[in-house]
Scaffold this active site. Structure first.
Site, PDB file in Angstrom:
ATOM      1  N   VAL A  62      37.931  22.860 -20.778  1.00  0.00           N
ATOM      2  CA  VAL A  62      37.764  21.584 -20.059  1.00  0.00           C
ATOM      3  C   VAL A  62      36.812  20.621 -20.758  1.00  0.00           C
ATOM      4  O   VAL A  62      36.809  19.427 -20.445  1.00  0.00           O
ATOM      5  CB  VAL A  62      37.329  21.791 -18.584  1.00  0.00           C
ATOM      6  N   ASN A  88      37.137  23.795 -11.053  1.00  0.00           N
ATOM      7  CA  ASN A  88      36.386  25.002 -10.681  1.00  0.00           C
ATOM      8  C   ASN A  88      35.833  25.769 -11.880  1.00  0.00           C
ATOM      9  O   ASN A  88      35.024  26.676 -11.706  1.00  0.00           O
ATOM     10  CB  ASN A  88      37.372  25.874  -9.863  1.00  0.00           C
ATOM     11  N   SER A 139      27.926  24.415  -6.222  1.00  0.00           N
ATOM     12  CA  SER A 139      27.217  25.671  -5.917  1.00  0.00           C
ATOM     13  C   SER A 139      26.135  25.378  -4.895  1.00  0.00           C
ATOM     14  O   SER A 139      25.731  24.218  -4.722  1.00  0.00           O
ATOM     15  CB  SER A 139      26.561  26.185  -7.205  1.00  0.00           C
ATOM     16  N   TYR A 152      22.228  25.022 -15.320  1.00  0.00           N
ATOM     17  CA  TYR A 152      23.249  25.276 -14.289  1.00  0.00           C
ATOM     18  C   TYR A 152      22.940  24.450 -13.033  1.00  0.00           C
ATOM     19  O   TYR A 152      23.835  23.822 -12.454  1.00  0.00           O
ATOM     20  CB  TYR A 152      23.272  26.781 -13.984  1.00  0.00           C
ATOM     21  N   ALA A 154      21.110  21.684 -12.800  1.00  0.00           N
ATOM     22  CA  ALA A 154      21.307  20.256 -13.100  1.00  0.00           C
ATOM     23  C   ALA A 154      22.797  19.927 -13.140  1.00  0.00           C
ATOM     24  O   ALA A 154      23.238  18.895 -12.617  1.00  0.00           O
ATOM     25  CB  ALA A 154      20.647  19.904 -14.434  1.00  0.00           C
TER      26      ALA A 154
END
Ligand SMILES: NC(=O)c1ccc[n+]([C@@H]2O[C@H](COP(=O)([O-])OP(=O)(O)OC[C@H]3O[C@@H](n4cnc5c(N)ncnc54)[C@H](O)[C@@H]3O)[C@@H](O)[C@H]2O)c1
Length: 252
Positions: A62, A88, A139, A152, A154
């Site tokens: 991605v 996702n 999350s 992660y 941020a």
């Protein structure tokens, strides 16, 4: 009557964990899915399990815009549209204090989650009909802070900004855009974070994390899939720009 029967869903990171659990639920409810991910063998296994009439897979990183453009072209050639987009795909980056955090891993982690979701939205949106639904898996740490996981955390907060921008841009076409905020969910992805964060074996690390979740346990990927099903369906027709936590109360 199934709430997603006849719909077409693009799911990135669809070959494992939460993405695959969501694909299974969507297909069981009568949808067709296009799984995009990195692992060709797992994508093929997922398509075999779900049935070639209901699913197909494409390898694309991605972070690579050309690869995402090509994957969405293949999906649209096959299905004609995406009623639902579940962005996702994710990686956890390092577990390290900010002062020790490698800048290249920080950059890569932001790229996978924020730039990756941007690429997916950019190339999927032209194929989302009016009234469609776009969901980004953020999350619990897209809502609260957590030490030693700065990239992660941020990145997961960054996805909320992207979601809110997209929700405003697309409201005129009744396309809804929301973020999912799973708490610790039993997948190999989370096992790996927990073992690295605690330096304990899998079971002991999981018990330690259970202790910080008010409802006292991890979520299952199937529980996250149920939340995605709700956001994908017309039952949530008035829900947009929302941050939907499925975290056992951890962010409360
Ligand atoms: N498991 C948890 O506790 C938890 C909690 C909150 C949020 N999340 C988020 O849920 C999502 C799915 O995680 P999971 O737990 O199912 O883990 P997972 O590792 O099973 O799924 C991640 C998927 O993303 C794919 N992926 C990774 N980098 C990619 C890239 N650059 N391009 C394309 N695909 C890529 C992987 O191949 C994999 O299939 C992630 O965004 C993760 O951050 C997970």
């Amino acid at each position: 009557m199934s709430v997603v029967r006849g719909k077409v869903a693009l799911i990135t990171g669809g070959e494992s964990g939460i993405g695959l659990a969501t694909a299974r639920l969507f297909v069981a409810e009568g949808a067709r899915v296009h799984l995009v991910g990195l692992d060709e063998a797992r994508l093929a296994a997922a398509v075999e399990e779900l049935g070639a009439a209901n699913a197909f897979g494409s390898v694309a990183d991605v972070t690579d815009e050309a690869a995402v453009r090509e994957a969405t072209r293949l999906g649209v050639d096959r299905y004609g549209r995406y009623d639902v987009v579940l962005s996702n795909a994710g990686t956890s980056g390092e577990v390290a204090k900010i002062v020790d955090y490698p800048a290249d891993v920080f950059t890569r982690t932001l790229h996978v989650h924020v730039l990756g979701a941007f690429h997916v939205l950019k190339h999927a949106i032209p194929h989302v009909p009016d009234g469609g639904s776009i969901i980004i898996t953020s999350s619990v740490v897209g809502l609260i802070g957590f030490g030693d996981l700065s990239a992660y955390v941020a990145a997961k907060h960054g996805q909320v900004g992207l979601m809110r921008s997209a929700a405003k841009e697309l409201a005129g076409r009744r396309i809804r855009v929301n973020t999912l905020h799973p708490g610790p969910t039993s997948t190999t992805f989370q096992d790996d974070i927990e073992m690295r964060a605690t330096r304990l074996d899998r079971e002991t690390a999981a018990k330690t994390f259970d202790g910080i979740i008010p409802l006292g346990r991890h979520s299952t990927p199937e529980e996250i899939a149920q939340a995605a099903l709700y956001l994908a369906s017309d039952a949530s027709a008035m829900v947009t720009s929302s941050t939907f936590a499925i975290d056992g109360g951890m962010s409360g």
